[in-house]
Design a protein around this motif. Structure first.
Motif, PDB file in Angstrom:
ATOM      1  N   GLY A 103       0.790  -1.229   0.000  1.00 33.84           N
ATOM      2  CA  GLY A 103       0.000   0.000   0.000  1.00 33.84           C
ATOM      3  C   GLY A 103       0.821   1.278   0.000  1.00 33.84           C
ATOM      4  N   LYS A 106       3.969   1.183  -4.640  1.00 32.28           N
ATOM      5  CA  LYS A 106       4.886   0.570  -5.612  1.00 32.28           C
ATOM      6  C   LYS A 106       4.234   0.444  -6.986  1.00 32.28           C
ATOM      7  CE  LYS A 106       5.326  -3.113  -3.095  1.00 32.28           C
ATOM      8  NZ  LYS A 106       4.481  -2.694  -1.980  1.00 32.28           N
ATOM      9  N   ARG A 274      -3.836  12.283  -7.491  1.00 29.26           N
ATOM     10  CA  ARG A 274      -3.514  11.984  -8.889  1.00 29.26           C
ATOM     11  C   ARG A 274      -2.153  11.337  -9.018  1.00 29.26           C
ATOM     12  NH1 ARG A 274      -3.937  16.488 -12.337  1.00 29.26           N
ATOM     13  NH2 ARG A 274      -3.946  14.987 -14.008  1.00 29.26           N
TER      14      ARG A 274
HETATM   15  P1  TYD Z   1      -0.339   1.051  -4.616  1.00 26.28           P
HETATM   16  O1  TYD Z   1       0.491   1.591  -5.716  1.00 26.28           O
HETATM   17  O2  TYD Z   1      -1.446   0.122  -4.981  1.00 26.28           O
HETATM   18  O3  TYD Z   1       0.553   0.390  -3.488  1.00 26.28           O
HETATM   19  P2  TYD Z   1       1.415  -0.965  -3.501  1.00 26.28           P
HETATM   20  O4  TYD Z   1       1.522  -1.421  -4.924  1.00 26.28           O
HETATM   21  O5  TYD Z   1       2.740  -0.580  -2.901  1.00 26.28           O
HETATM   22  O6  TYD Z   1       0.705  -1.939  -2.637  1.00 26.28           O
HETATM   23  O7  TYD Z   1      -0.908   2.344  -3.857  1.00 26.28           O
HETATM   24  C1  TYD Z   1      -1.774   2.190  -2.844  1.00 26.28           C
HETATM   25  C2  TYD Z   1      -2.102   3.471  -2.132  1.00 26.28           C
HETATM   26  O8  TYD Z   1      -1.842   4.647  -2.843  1.00 26.28           O
HETATM   27  C3  TYD Z   1      -3.571   3.451  -1.856  1.00 26.28           C
HETATM   28  O9  TYD Z   1      -3.738   3.581  -0.457  1.00 26.28           O
HETATM   29  C4  TYD Z   1      -4.131   4.600  -2.595  1.00 26.28           C
HETATM   30  C5  TYD Z   1      -2.968   5.497  -2.824  1.00 26.28           C
HETATM   31  N1  TYD Z   1      -3.078   6.252  -4.077  1.00 26.28           N
HETATM   32  C6  TYD Z   1      -3.242   7.611  -4.028  1.00 26.28           C
HETATM   33  O10 TYD Z   1      -3.289   8.223  -2.964  1.00 26.28           O
HETATM   34  N2  TYD Z   1      -3.314   8.322  -5.201  1.00 26.28           N
HETATM   35  C7  TYD Z   1      -3.291   7.706  -6.397  1.00 26.28           C
HETATM   36  O11 TYD Z   1      -3.372   8.386  -7.446  1.00 26.28           O
HETATM   37  C8  TYD Z   1      -3.134   6.287  -6.444  1.00 26.28           C
HETATM   38  C9  TYD Z   1      -3.080   5.551  -7.751  1.00 26.28           C
HETATM   39  C10 TYD Z   1      -3.020   5.603  -5.260  1.00 26.28           C
END
Ligand code: TYD
Ligand code: MG
Length: 466
Positions: A103, A106, A274
């Protein structure tokens, strides 16, 4: 004939042992051995190494001069911060691991890197082993990248992924994440040490034989390592760590290992609705909430890779009313702070044994540069003595057990950054100043011992006293 056996793999160093031990015989770590059922025999070796064997070029040694120089070896993205952390762009044909908490962002970072790649003629393959193509599209839409020329594939079987990659020959391949893909020839579950290691090794073979630049993402375990430290580190070219505090919106991309650039380089990003936005002047951001007049607040400079960053250190020292005094740090090594407290007690006679001490690196940055020692000591003294430090003073220096202030690396860059941000009085180790070229319009004050600083403290306090 393949047969199933049980073996124990150390999560720390990856060594294999036939029986369970409390302590790993190789690296000496405790409680790191975990049980795994593996298939032994010829079949497994073939599955993993067949690509290597079939595409082996004839072996021939060459002299250095015979090897032609390659131009345009690196791919650039529109993210300057990302390019810098990678050592000046993404080295073509390299394998890069991006680790981080679930989260943290990545997948978002990978999607933006893919969308911001400079060359839009080449194929980019984004393999999601965690989300459906619709979910990935949804994210791309939020990032404004739904029209980017990226091929999506939702697949967990690594053999299928490798086959697709061989056919498509993308310039950039992203596998999100390494813990959710699996090789069907191995009997252990996806995410286990042997699966993660063999999958990474198979991806490495692909990257090197087909010259495909490949990113893999990986979740970190509770102790902060990606499927056990050092298990994957030696397999890949670059290891990046994506970190941040859930309560803060900015994220830090740190290079832990880089065959093609310097390590400990950091890139700072801001996560908003965004997606990620790069922050090119992190010192300004970290100091934006710094206000004069608060006791216990001091500015220090930490080198993160090749870049100096100014941070605000905050200490709170209060009488310990309940038994054992508390020592608590956020963003700084607690044992190092304990050592600094002992130095203050012994060399300055400040009674720390009866005080609770809390130390916080404002903005959530984690620092391990010893040059912050002096700043930490002054922050603690400032809170203890109710001093408020003037707004234009910065403290730089490593502190030894004798209370001596030791020289620090990259002093010129640190001083330049302070001068750039308008700081006027810079307290630095005298030993660092010998050959340093000093910035103009600032007063650089060399000090040898914590006692010197303590004696002259009056000069650096704010006029306004609380
Ligand atoms: P994510 O890239 O799915 O994390 P990972 O791959 O490391 O598990 O991102 C998850 C978090 O990012 C989620 O809590 C929502 C937030 N987010 C934003 O705040 N803004 C955005 O534009 C996006 C795409 C995600
Ligand atoms: Mg993800």
């Amino acid at each position: 004939m393949a047969k199933l056996t049980t073996q124990f793999i150390c999560q720390s160093c990856g060594s294999v042992s036939p029986k369970w031990n409390g302590k790993c015989n190789d690296c000496g770590e405790w409680n790191t051995l975990i049980e795994e059922v593996v298939e032994t025999g010829k079949k497994k070796v073939d599955a993993v190494h067949q690509n290597r064997i079939s595409s082996n070029p004839p072996v021939k040694a060459t002299t250095l001069a015979e090897i032609p120089r390659k131009e345009g070896e690196r791919m650039q993205t529109a993210f300057g911060e990302f390019n810098r952390v990678m050592g000046g762009g993404i080295m073509k044909g390299s394998l890069i691991l991006i680790g981080g908490d679930p989260g943290i962002g990545k997948s978002t970072l990978m999607m933006q890197v893919a969308g911001y790649l400079d060359s839009n003629k080449e194929t980019i393959l984004y393999v999601s082993a965690e989300e459906s193509v619709h979910q990935v599209r949804g994210r791309a839409e939020r990032l404004g990248l739904e029209k980017a020329p990226i091929l999506l594939l939702a697949e967990t079987n690594l053999n299928e992924i490798l086959l697709q990659a061989r056919n498509l020959k993308p310039a950039l391949l992203i596998i999100d994440s390494i813990q959710t893909v699996y090789l069907p020839d191995l009997s252990s579950a996806p995410g286990s040490v042997s699966q993660v290691r063999e999958c990474t090794s198979a991806v490495m073979t692909l990257a090197k034989t087909e010259h495909i630049t490949t990113f893999i993402t990986g979740h970190v375990t509770k102790d902060g390592s990606i499927a056990g430290p050092r298990v994957l580190e030696h397999l890949v070219d670059t290891v990046l760590q994506f970190e941040g505090d859930r309560n803060h919106h900015f994220r830090i991309l740190r290079s832990l290992k880089n065959r093609f650039g310097s390590t400990n380089e950091i890139g700072v990003f801001d996560m908003n609705s965004r997606g990620l936005r790069e922050i090119t002047n992190p010192s300004e951001l970290f100091l934006s909430e710094f206000s004069q007049g608060i006791t216990g607040s001091v500015i220090a400079v930490t080198m993160e890779g090749t870049r100096p960053i100014l941070v605000e250190l905050q200490a709170l020292v209060s009488n310990c009313n309940y038994g054992f005094p508390q020592r608590n740090t956020n963003g700084f090594d607690q044992r190092r702070m304990t050592m600094l407290l002992a130095v203050l007690e012994k060399r300055l006679g400040t009674p720390m044994g009866t005080q609770d001490v809390f130390l916080n690196v404002a903005s959530g940055l984690k620092i391990d540069d010893p040059a912050a020692d002096l700043g930490v000591c002054i922050a603690i003294l400032s809170s203890f003595r109710e001093w408020s430090i003037a707004r234009d003073v910065v403290f730089i220096g490593e502190i030894g057990l004798g209370g001596e202030i030791r020289s620090v690396s990259s002093i010129e860059q640190r001083l330049m950054e302070c001068a750039k941000l308008g700081f006027k009085r810079l307290i630095v180790p005298k030993a660092s100043l010998k050959e340093a070229e000093l910035p103009k319009n600032v007063e650089v004050i060399g000090v040898n011992h914590i006692q010197d600083v303590y004696n002259r403290m009056d000069e650096w306090l704010a006029d306004l006293q609380l």
